[in-house]
Design a protein around this motif. Structure first.
Motif, PDB file in Angstrom:
ATOM      1  N   ASP A 163     -18.508 -21.766  10.360  1.00  0.00           N
ATOM      2  CA  ASP A 163     -17.776 -21.401  11.404  1.00  0.00           C
ATOM      3  C   ASP A 163     -17.255 -22.587  12.291  1.00  0.00           C
ATOM      4  OD1 ASP A 163     -16.158 -19.684  13.052  1.00  0.00           O
ATOM      5  OD2 ASP A 163     -17.660 -18.540  13.693  1.00  0.00           O
ATOM      6  N   TYR A 164     -16.458 -22.348  12.943  1.00  0.00           N
ATOM      7  CA  TYR A 164     -16.044 -23.541  13.983  1.00  0.00           C
ATOM      8  C   TYR A 164     -17.009 -24.205  14.725  1.00  0.00           C
ATOM      9  CZ  TYR A 164     -12.846 -25.830  17.443  1.00  0.00           C
ATOM     10  OH  TYR A 164     -12.336 -26.775  18.374  1.00  0.00           O
ATOM     11  N   THR A 165     -17.197 -25.394  14.686  1.00  0.00           N
ATOM     12  CA  THR A 165     -18.170 -26.620  15.183  1.00  0.00           C
ATOM     13  C   THR A 165     -19.476 -26.432  14.418  1.00  0.00           C
ATOM     14  OG1 THR A 165     -19.453 -24.956  17.093  1.00  0.00           O
ATOM     15  CG2 THR A 165     -17.120 -26.007  17.559  1.00  0.00           C
ATOM     16  N   GLU A 166     -19.852 -25.772  13.525  1.00  0.00           N
ATOM     17  CA  GLU A 166     -20.943 -25.666  12.740  1.00  0.00           C
ATOM     18  C   GLU A 166     -21.265 -27.061  12.121  1.00  0.00           C
ATOM     19  OE1 GLU A 166     -22.596 -21.045  12.035  1.00  0.00           O
ATOM     20  OE2 GLU A 166     -21.380 -22.062  10.588  1.00  0.00           O
ATOM     21  N   PRO A 167     -22.257 -27.472  11.936  1.00  0.00           N
ATOM     22  CA  PRO A 167     -22.476 -28.802  11.125  1.00  0.00           C
ATOM     23  C   PRO A 167     -22.436 -28.925   9.666  1.00  0.00           C
ATOM     24  CG  PRO A 167     -24.406 -28.257  12.101  1.00  0.00           C
ATOM     25  CD  PRO A 167     -23.456 -27.463  12.525  1.00  0.00           C
ATOM     26  N   ALA A 168     -21.894 -29.785   8.871  1.00  0.00           N
ATOM     27  CA  ALA A 168     -22.017 -29.464   7.398  1.00  0.00           C
ATOM     28  C   ALA A 168     -23.334 -30.420   7.105  1.00  0.00           C
ATOM     29  CB  ALA A 168     -21.003 -30.397   6.823  1.00  0.00           C
ATOM     30  N   LEU A 169     -24.326 -29.566   6.566  1.00  0.00           N
ATOM     31  CA  LEU A 169     -25.409 -30.044   6.111  1.00  0.00           C
ATOM     32  C   LEU A 169     -25.997 -29.994   4.848  1.00  0.00           C
ATOM     33  CD1 LEU A 169     -27.774 -27.967   8.755  1.00  0.00           C
ATOM     34  CD2 LEU A 169     -26.790 -29.931   9.073  1.00  0.00           C
ATOM     35  N   LYS A 170     -25.097 -29.550   3.884  1.00  0.00           N
ATOM     36  CA  LYS A 170     -25.273 -29.573   2.533  1.00  0.00           C
ATOM     37  C   LYS A 170     -24.479 -30.486   1.710  1.00  0.00           C
ATOM     38  CE  LYS A 170     -26.733 -24.694   2.431  1.00  0.00           C
ATOM     39  NZ  LYS A 170     -26.469 -23.382   1.702  1.00  0.00           N
ATOM     40  N   PRO A 171     -24.900 -31.429   0.672  1.00  0.00           N
ATOM     41  CA  PRO A 171     -23.921 -32.261   0.276  1.00  0.00           C
ATOM     42  C   PRO A 171     -23.143 -31.186  -0.648  1.00  0.00           C
ATOM     43  CG  PRO A 171     -26.250 -32.967  -0.323  1.00  0.00           C
ATOM     44  CD  PRO A 171     -26.208 -31.637   0.568  1.00  0.00           C
ATOM     45  N   GLY A 172     -21.842 -31.652  -0.881  1.00  0.00           N
ATOM     46  CA  GLY A 172     -20.767 -30.907  -1.805  1.00  0.00           C
ATOM     47  C   GLY A 172     -19.735 -30.298  -0.949  1.00  0.00           C
ATOM     48  N   LEU A 173     -18.866 -29.527  -1.420  1.00  0.00           N
ATOM     49  CA  LEU A 173     -17.616 -29.106  -0.770  1.00  0.00           C
ATOM     50  C   LEU A 173     -18.149 -27.882   0.151  1.00  0.00           C
ATOM     51  CD1 LEU A 173     -14.587 -28.762  -0.407  1.00  0.00           C
ATOM     52  CD2 LEU A 173     -14.770 -27.280  -2.486  1.00  0.00           C
ATOM     53  N   SER A 174     -17.671 -27.793   1.433  1.00  0.00           N
ATOM     54  CA  SER A 174     -17.937 -26.965   2.476  1.00  0.00           C
ATOM     55  C   SER A 174     -16.404 -26.310   2.948  1.00  0.00           C
ATOM     56  CB  SER A 174     -18.964 -27.363   3.734  1.00  0.00           C
ATOM     57  OG  SER A 174     -20.154 -27.579   3.251  1.00  0.00           O
ATOM     58  N   LEU A 175     -16.439 -25.028   3.271  1.00  0.00           N
ATOM     59  CA  LEU A 175     -15.152 -24.431   3.892  1.00  0.00           C
ATOM     60  C   LEU A 175     -15.515 -24.521   5.300  1.00  0.00           C
ATOM     61  CD1 LEU A 175     -14.125 -21.580   1.455  1.00  0.00           C
ATOM     62  CD2 LEU A 175     -13.604 -24.003   1.324  1.00  0.00           C
ATOM     63  N   VAL A 176     -14.483 -24.686   6.221  1.00  0.00           N
ATOM     64  CA  VAL A 176     -14.479 -24.857   7.710  1.00  0.00           C
ATOM     65  C   VAL A 176     -13.491 -24.040   8.436  1.00  0.00           C
ATOM     66  CG1 VAL A 176     -14.974 -26.253   9.963  1.00  0.00           C
ATOM     67  CG2 VAL A 176     -15.507 -27.290   7.628  1.00  0.00           C
ATOM     68  N   CYS A 177     -14.047 -22.982   9.135  1.00  0.00           N
ATOM     69  CA  CYS A 177     -12.896 -22.209   9.848  1.00  0.00           C
ATOM     70  C   CYS A 177     -12.410 -22.928  11.021  1.00  0.00           C
ATOM     71  CB  CYS A 177     -13.713 -21.102  10.403  1.00  0.00           C
ATOM     72  SG  CYS A 177     -12.499 -19.599  11.076  1.00  0.00           S
ATOM     73  N   THR A 178     -10.944 -23.150  10.635  1.00  0.00           N
ATOM     74  CA  THR A 178     -10.175 -23.784  11.933  1.00  0.00           C
ATOM     75  C   THR A 178      -8.754 -23.197  11.625  1.00  0.00           C
ATOM     76  OG1 THR A 178      -9.295 -25.713  10.530  1.00  0.00           O
ATOM     77  CG2 THR A 178     -11.522 -26.123  11.255  1.00  0.00           C
ATOM     78  N   PRO A 179      -7.919 -23.386  12.663  1.00  0.00           N
ATOM     79  CA  PRO A 179      -6.291 -23.197  12.317  1.00  0.00           C
ATOM     80  C   PRO A 179      -5.985 -24.070  11.485  1.00  0.00           C
ATOM     81  CG  PRO A 179      -7.030 -23.188  14.756  1.00  0.00           C
ATOM     82  CD  PRO A 179      -8.243 -23.696  13.923  1.00  0.00           C
ATOM     83  N   GLY A 180      -4.577 -23.861  10.786  1.00  0.00           N
ATOM     84  CA  GLY A 180      -3.846 -24.808  10.303  1.00  0.00           C
ATOM     85  C   GLY A 180      -3.311 -25.861  11.099  1.00  0.00           C
ATOM     86  N   ASN A 181      -2.908 -25.520  12.414  1.00  0.00           N
ATOM     87  CA  ASN A 181      -2.585 -26.604  13.422  1.00  0.00           C
ATOM     88  C   ASN A 181      -3.066 -28.009  13.160  1.00  0.00           C
ATOM     89  OD1 ASN A 181      -3.147 -27.987  16.068  1.00  0.00           O
ATOM     90  ND2 ASN A 181      -1.305 -26.684  16.814  1.00  0.00           N
ATOM     91  N   ASP A 182      -2.430 -28.638  13.064  1.00  0.00           N
ATOM     92  CA  ASP A 182      -2.843 -30.054  12.744  1.00  0.00           C
ATOM     93  C   ASP A 182      -4.085 -30.661  13.551  1.00  0.00           C
ATOM     94  OD1 ASP A 182      -0.970 -30.197  10.704  1.00  0.00           O
ATOM     95  OD2 ASP A 182       0.474 -31.509  11.706  1.00  0.00           O
ATOM     96  N   VAL A 183      -3.717 -30.572  14.602  1.00  0.00           N
ATOM     97  CA  VAL A 183      -4.661 -31.431  15.876  1.00  0.00           C
ATOM     98  C   VAL A 183      -5.843 -30.467  15.804  1.00  0.00           C
ATOM     99  CG1 VAL A 183      -5.031 -32.303  17.761  1.00  0.00           C
ATOM    100  CG2 VAL A 183      -2.777 -32.715  16.775  1.00  0.00           C
ATOM    101  N   GLU A 184      -6.050 -28.896  16.103  1.00  0.00           N
ATOM    102  CA  GLU A 184      -6.734 -28.236  16.111  1.00  0.00           C
ATOM    103  C   GLU A 184      -7.542 -28.227  14.710  1.00  0.00           C
ATOM    104  OE1 GLU A 184      -5.417 -24.662  18.977  1.00  0.00           O
ATOM    105  OE2 GLU A 184      -4.568 -24.669  16.683  1.00  0.00           O
ATOM    106  N   ALA A 185      -6.807 -28.587  14.044  1.00  0.00           N
ATOM    107  CA  ALA A 185      -7.940 -28.579  12.315  1.00  0.00           C
ATOM    108  C   ALA A 185      -8.740 -29.860  12.152  1.00  0.00           C
ATOM    109  CB  ALA A 185      -7.008 -28.320  11.210  1.00  0.00           C
TER     110      ALA A 185
END
Length: 548
Positions: free
Chosen positions: A426-448
């Protein structure tokens, strides 16, 4: 490789992509079939491989991306008037996903020179960060930025100040300002950086911290804490007014919760407890200067490539994004994952239509269901606001061939390569695992990009077909052009050109390896991305409202 005029992206597709401008009446042959253009087909646009009836499914990337709205002849151009967005429903299902990692032997023993932090992470840059807890402090940040940047060698506006000075002098003399040559002379020497191991002093100006909901303030606190804890940040100065919703202690608590071992220098100044604005600014500058002296002692040292965390983003996309830059970046992503690094794919509104593929690639059932929940909540929120993911393509996207959101999304998802999804954040959660993670953000360039950096990206690969002048304060952003015309026209913002794929001169795999080579150099400070050189330090917190 030879230059083709048309392309079928997937064997199941019933549309072809024009790689060059095609004229009405032009006859082309593909896989033994002749196609007569029923109208002019601009490069990047698609035309139908068969006669279509209203309601017929339109397939691209091997999946449903729209439905025909009118009767159409074979060779007709896809447009917003004859095609509407459509996507298959998605759900969790037990699925055994097989992935064959790419050959990484040529990168196996490679390193980059980064800044090692006490918690084991490695930064690609060494920044000092100024954080306001509330928008009331933005002006003070601006004053401090002007004072520090101009004296310490970080000011990129010198050439524009010189141009203004030239105009001023001419105006005083009564001269013609429209006729004067405003090109900067080569004899002008830029101010040298005082602290050679400090890559920049960054400022997170924002419009939050008070006046909104308490939930907004809480989300902002977690975002600012993520930036303070970022591996590219070596020290932090916090400016607070004192009475705002986002209290300084909230921010400090969130930093400690995110990283209990946080040990970077962090200085707090509260304006309502100071004797004057001048005293506040003076002491903030004095203390920060001392901090700069300390972090300047940190030097780059070799790190293995598994320490890389790369965010992948597209903006100002065009009809070539999903067949050149995005797949090339996707191959880079697979290389990084195979080397043990992290990759972050975000922009949930731009995964619409690609959900099932991503769900099937997700290793953990709980993570897959988390992705489904985040997507559905986000989509429902947009619909309640009178919008929807289907309204995501911008006028620029549509003009350059991205007719439906499902076309845009399936092309955008290519940036994540083919590796399994190891986590959903989810938004602001840190990536802790090696590999590909999906991160919830808008598509808006700067917000993403703001959200990717919050999850720990230390480099961002940003693909663009139309040209997007944006970056991030703490995460070097590398611009990747989908086509050579853009790379030539906006060379001042483009770092890498994947147009050679469209021109038949290079493969996706070759470009993917070249992009990783550039990333290694950028992570080592050997090459500075254009967005960094231009101080494109864009930062927009997401309030979790509807933003596509």
């Amino acid at each position: 490789m030879s230059r083709q005029k048309i392309l079928q992206v997937h064997p199941n597709d019933n549309v072809l992509v024009a790689l060059d401008n095609l004229a009405k009446g032009e006859v082309l042959t593909f896989n033994g079939q002749e196609y007569t253009m029923q109208e002019d087909i601009p490069a990047k646009h698609k035309f139908f491989m068969q006669d279509m009836q209203p309601g017929d499914p339109i397939l691209m990337y091997g999946v449903l991306v729209g439905k025909a709205q009118t009767a159409l002849q074979k060779g007709s151009r896809m447009s917003t008037s004859n095609t509407k967005h459509a996507a298959e429903p998605y759900a969790y299902r037990p699925y055994h996903y097989n992935w064959q990692p790419p050959d990484v032997s040529k990168f196996a023993n490679r390193t980059f020179n980064g800044y090692h932090r006490s918690d084991g992470r490695v930064g690609t840059a060494n920044y000092w960060l100024f954080v306001p807890t509330v928008f009331c402090e933005n002006r003070n940040l601006d004053v401090i930025r002007e004072a520090l940047h101009s004296q310490l060698g970080y000011d990129v506006t010198d050439k524009y100040k010189q141009k203004t000075q030239t105009l001023l002098e001419l105006y005083k003399k009564g001269g013609d300002i429209d006729a004067v040559d405003l090109s900067v002379k080569e004899s002008v020497v830029p101010t040298q950086r005082v602290f050679k191991n400090v890559d920049g002093i960054k400022f997170l100006n924002h419009q939050g911290g008070c006046g909104g909901t308490r939930q907004d303030a809480a989300t902002l606190s977690k975002l600012l804490a993520a930036y303070a804890d970022h591996p590219n940040v070596a020290g932090v100065t916090v400016l607070s007014l004192g009475c705002q919703n986002l209290q300084t202690q909230n921010l400090l608590d969130d930093i400690k919760q995110r990283n209990p071992g946080f040990d970077k220098p962090l200085y707090v100044f509260e304006q309502q407890q100071s004797q004057s604005e001048e005293q506040l600014i003076t002491e903030a500058i004095r203390k920060t200067f001392s901090g700069l002296i300390e972090i300047n002692k940190i030097e780059r040292k070799p790190a293995t490539l598994d320490k890389l965390c790369i965010g992948v983003k597209c903006g100002g996309s065009d009809g070539f994004s999903g067949i050149s830059a995005n797949p090339a970046v996707g191959y880079t992503s697979d290389l990084v994952v195979a080397l043990g690094g992290k990759v972050l794919l975000a922009e949930f509104p731009e995964l619409c239509g690609a959900e099932q593929q991503l769900i099937d690639r997700t290793i953990d059932e709980a993570a897959a269901k988390k992705f489904i929940s985040l997507m559905q909540v986000y989509s429902d929120q947009a619909v309640r606001a009178g919008s929807g993911f289907d309204m995501n393509p911008s006028p620029g996207n549509i003009k350059d061939g991205l007719i439906t959101d499902a076309i845009k999304s399936n092309g955008a998802a290519k940036k994540g390569g083919e590796s399994p999804v190891v986590d959903v954040l989810d938004y602001t959660e840190p990536a802790l695992k090696p590999g590909l993670s999906l991160v919830c953000t808008p598509g808006n360039d700067v917000e993403a990009t703001t959200g990717k950096a919050a999850s720990g990206a230390t480099l961002i690969l940003f693909t663009t077909g139309l040209g997007t002048p944006t970056g991030n304060p703490v995460c070097p952003t590398i611009k990747v052009a989908t086509n050579s015309a853009l790379a030539r026209r906006m060379g001042d913002i483009i770092d890498i050109n994947t147009g050679a794929i469209i021109e038949g001169e290079k493969t996706i795999e070759q470009m993917g390896e070249e992009i990783l080579e550039y990333c290694i150099r950028a992570a080592s400070g050997e090459v500075i991305p254009k967005a960094v050189l231009l101080n494109q330090d864009d930062f927009i917190p997401w309030k979790r409202g509807v933003s596509l």
